[in-house]
Design a protein around this motif. Structure first.
Motif, PDB file in Angstrom:
ATOM      1  N   UNK A   3    -116.583 -22.247 -38.037  1.00 50.51           N
ATOM      2  CA  UNK A   3    -117.541 -23.077 -38.989  1.00 50.51           C
ATOM      3  C   UNK A   3    -118.923 -22.933 -38.870  1.00 50.51           C
ATOM      4  N   UNK A   4    -119.261 -23.023 -37.369  1.00 52.51           N
ATOM      5  CA  UNK A   4    -120.788 -22.961 -37.219  1.00 52.51           C
ATOM      6  C   UNK A   4    -121.093 -21.392 -37.418  1.00 52.51           C
ATOM      7  N   UNK A   5    -120.338 -20.469 -37.040  1.00 55.69           N
ATOM      8  CA  UNK A   5    -120.632 -18.801 -37.358  1.00 55.69           C
ATOM      9  C   UNK A   5    -120.595 -18.762 -38.896  1.00 55.69           C
ATOM     10  N   UNK A   6    -119.443 -19.167 -39.381  1.00 50.80           N
ATOM     11  CA  UNK A   6    -119.538 -18.982 -40.986  1.00 50.80           C
ATOM     12  C   UNK A   6    -120.956 -19.545 -41.779  1.00 50.80           C
ATOM     13  N   UNK A   7    -121.422 -20.301 -41.125  1.00 52.64           N
ATOM     14  CA  UNK A   7    -122.567 -21.174 -41.816  1.00 52.64           C
ATOM     15  C   UNK A   7    -123.936 -20.202 -41.727  1.00 52.64           C
ATOM     16  N   UNK A   8    -124.009 -19.400 -40.807  1.00 49.28           N
ATOM     17  CA  UNK A   8    -125.052 -18.464 -40.447  1.00 49.28           C
ATOM     18  C   UNK A   8    -125.205 -17.321 -41.522  1.00 49.28           C
ATOM     19  N   UNK A   9    -126.368 -17.039 -42.030  1.00 48.97           N
ATOM     20  CA  UNK A   9    -126.325 -15.835 -42.753  1.00 48.97           C
ATOM     21  C   UNK A   9    -127.400 -14.609 -42.241  1.00 48.97           C
ATOM     22  N   UNK A  10    -127.618 -15.248 -40.881  1.00 49.01           N
ATOM     23  CA  UNK A  10    -127.960 -13.994 -40.073  1.00 49.01           C
ATOM     24  C   UNK A  10    -126.896 -13.146 -39.138  1.00 49.01           C
ATOM     25  N   UNK A  11    -127.419 -12.105 -38.501  1.00 46.45           N
ATOM     26  CA  UNK A  11    -126.728 -11.492 -37.630  1.00 46.45           C
ATOM     27  C   UNK A  11    -126.890 -11.552 -36.152  1.00 46.45           C
ATOM     28  N   UNK A  12    -125.917 -11.266 -35.461  1.00 43.70           N
ATOM     29  CA  UNK A  12    -125.877 -11.447 -33.888  1.00 43.70           C
ATOM     30  C   UNK A  12    -125.191 -10.318 -33.329  1.00 43.70           C
ATOM     31  N   UNK A  52    -127.708 -16.446 -33.926  1.00 47.41           N
ATOM     32  CA  UNK A  52    -128.401 -15.905 -32.825  1.00 47.41           C
ATOM     33  C   UNK A  52    -128.108 -16.855 -31.554  1.00 47.41           C
ATOM     34  N   UNK A  53    -127.792 -18.017 -31.486  1.00 45.00           N
ATOM     35  CA  UNK A  53    -127.845 -18.642 -30.320  1.00 45.00           C
ATOM     36  C   UNK A  53    -126.503 -18.491 -29.599  1.00 45.00           C
ATOM     37  N   UNK A  54    -125.577 -17.818 -30.346  1.00 47.00           N
ATOM     38  CA  UNK A  54    -124.507 -17.377 -29.815  1.00 47.00           C
ATOM     39  C   UNK A  54    -124.812 -16.214 -28.453  1.00 47.00           C
ATOM     40  N   UNK A  55    -125.487 -15.341 -28.812  1.00 47.49           N
ATOM     41  CA  UNK A  55    -126.257 -14.343 -28.113  1.00 47.49           C
ATOM     42  C   UNK A  55    -126.772 -14.931 -26.920  1.00 47.49           C
ATOM     43  N   UNK A  56    -127.531 -15.988 -27.242  1.00 45.99           N
ATOM     44  CA  UNK A  56    -128.519 -16.579 -26.161  1.00 45.99           C
ATOM     45  C   UNK A  56    -127.464 -17.132 -25.220  1.00 45.99           C
ATOM     46  N   UNK A  64    -126.652 -26.494 -34.274  1.00 42.29           N
ATOM     47  CA  UNK A  64    -126.182 -27.768 -33.955  1.00 42.29           C
ATOM     48  C   UNK A  64    -126.336 -28.439 -32.801  1.00 42.29           C
ATOM     49  N   UNK A  65    -126.232 -29.536 -32.760  1.00 44.30           N
ATOM     50  CA  UNK A  65    -126.657 -30.287 -31.426  1.00 44.30           C
ATOM     51  C   UNK A  65    -125.401 -29.735 -30.395  1.00 44.30           C
ATOM     52  N   UNK A  66    -124.220 -29.662 -30.525  1.00 45.62           N
ATOM     53  CA  UNK A  66    -123.064 -29.218 -29.713  1.00 45.62           C
ATOM     54  C   UNK A  66    -123.054 -27.920 -29.826  1.00 45.62           C
ATOM     55  N   UNK A  70    -124.217 -25.384 -27.994  1.00 40.15           N
ATOM     56  CA  UNK A  70    -123.922 -24.811 -26.528  1.00 40.15           C
ATOM     57  C   UNK A  70    -122.597 -25.024 -26.098  1.00 40.15           C
ATOM     58  N   UNK A  71    -122.404 -26.241 -26.064  1.00 43.69           N
ATOM     59  CA  UNK A  71    -121.012 -26.703 -25.428  1.00 43.69           C
ATOM     60  C   UNK A  71    -119.687 -26.071 -26.210  1.00 43.69           C
ATOM     61  N   UNK A  72    -119.886 -25.628 -27.627  1.00 44.59           N
ATOM     62  CA  UNK A  72    -118.904 -25.223 -28.446  1.00 44.59           C
ATOM     63  C   UNK A  72    -118.961 -23.826 -27.896  1.00 44.59           C
ATOM     64  N   UNK A  73    -120.008 -23.072 -27.694  1.00 40.50           N
ATOM     65  CA  UNK A  73    -120.110 -21.787 -27.541  1.00 40.50           C
ATOM     66  C   UNK A  73    -119.422 -21.499 -26.029  1.00 40.50           C
ATOM     67  N   UNK A  74    -119.746 -22.292 -24.936  1.00 35.84           N
ATOM     68  CA  UNK A  74    -119.337 -22.292 -23.739  1.00 35.84           C
ATOM     69  C   UNK A  74    -117.917 -22.445 -23.507  1.00 35.84           C
TER      70      UNK A  74
END
Length: 326
Positions: A203-212, A242-246, A274-276, A278-282
């Protein structure tokens, strides 16, 4: 849980040497470069078995060349062709090696790229190299937040599409379709929480209009002779934040004992996350790497499971620390 050592990221690849490529292929590449190849330095980083080397010709011309045979490695041919299309459409001015030509010969697909004098960042991270990498990535993230139409017209996948067609890994473990990977003591008994966390990523990824970038590991970074960072291997560019790549980039920083929470929070790529996030990605990265480490494809480097197991362990340890799982 095992305590695997990190792989030597500068020496994980298992690639064919220039001398064993088909003669017709070598001749065609030399013709394209304009002179005979007199030196070939095989790339040591990476986890595929495709040919990748820095070539130098008799007249001093240099190029970084990737190649794969259609019959034996069709997936690599697809990846290299996709990378060529992406690199041709990335915004100008980014620290990215650009393609100059492609060719087919002797059943092989070949991609010729800029030659970058550089090395994979040293681990533990040197502060100057980490700073250069994070600064350069901020420029990339800004450019891809509103990508050009010609790039999105390629029909790039969503980040969640690359996540095993939206099947989530801890969910697979909970359903009994994947074996339970070895877990550190703090994470034992936390399967329901891991499932809940990773389930938010699509859901977080789908909300992004940018690319990673989608695969921003330390071995896909080069530090050039001037100390600037370059980003390589763009086959997995996808719609996503982009925060996923980070996060994927900072996992090695966590293993080095750096204050990666602060580095994440202060980086422009994390603005508005989103506040979580980092935790979601980890959680998702830990699930992916720990389950994938048990079934590496035979076409990959034998070092891949070590990378995946170690990365999954570090992601889970970082998550456990953040959530005070004891």
């Amino acid at each position: 849980m095992s305590s695997a050592s990190p792989p030597e990221y500068h020496a994980t690849a298992q690639r064919p040497e220039w001398s064993v490529l088909p003669a017709r292929l070598r001749a065609a590449v030399a013709t394209r470069l304009g002179a005979p190849v007199v030196q070939a330095t095989t790339a040591g980083a990476g986890f595929t078995r495709g040919f990748a080397a820095l070539l130098r010709t008799a007249d001093g011309h240099r190029a970084f060349v990737k190649a794969a045979p259609q019959a034996e490695q069709p997936h690599l041919v697809d990846w290299y062709a996709r990378e060529a299309a992406i690199l041709n459409r990335l915004p100008a001015g980014l620290p990215v090696p650009r393609p100059h030509w492609t060719l087919w010969e002797a059943g092989w697909y070949v991609l010729g790229l800029d030659a970058i004098d550089g090395h994979t960042p040293r681990l533990p991270w040197a502060q100057v190299e980490l700073s250069a990498t994070l600064t350069a990535f901020a420029d990339v993230a800004e450019a891809l937040a509103d990508p050009p139409a010609e790039l999105t017209a390629l029909g790039l996948p969503r980040l969640s599409d690359l996540a095993r067609d939206d099947i989530l890994w801890w969910g697979e473990v909970a359903a009994g379709r994947e074996p339970v990977p070895p877990l550190p003591a703090p994470a034992r008994g936390r399967l329901a929480e891991l499932v809940a966390l990773e389930s938010r990523l699509p859901g977080y990824a789908a909300a992004s209009t940018g690319l990673t970038h989608g695969d921003l590991r330390v071995d896909n970074v080069l530090i050039d002779t001037a100390g600037a960072a370059w980003f390589c291997d763009w086959s997995w560019l996808c719609q996503g934040p982009a925060w996923f790549d980070l996060v994927t980039l900072l996992i090695t920083g966590y293993a080095d004992g750096l204050d990666v929470d602060s580095l994440f929070a202060a980086h422009p790529a994390a603005a508005g996350a989103p506040e979580d996030a980092l935790d979601v990605t980890l959680a998702a990265l830990a699930g992916y790497h720990l389950t994938a480490s048990t079934s590496a494809p035979p076409t990959a480097s034998t070092h891949l499971p070590t990378h995946q197991r170690w990365t999954g362990e570090q992601a889970l340890a970082w998550l456990s620390h953040r959530r005070a799982w004891t």
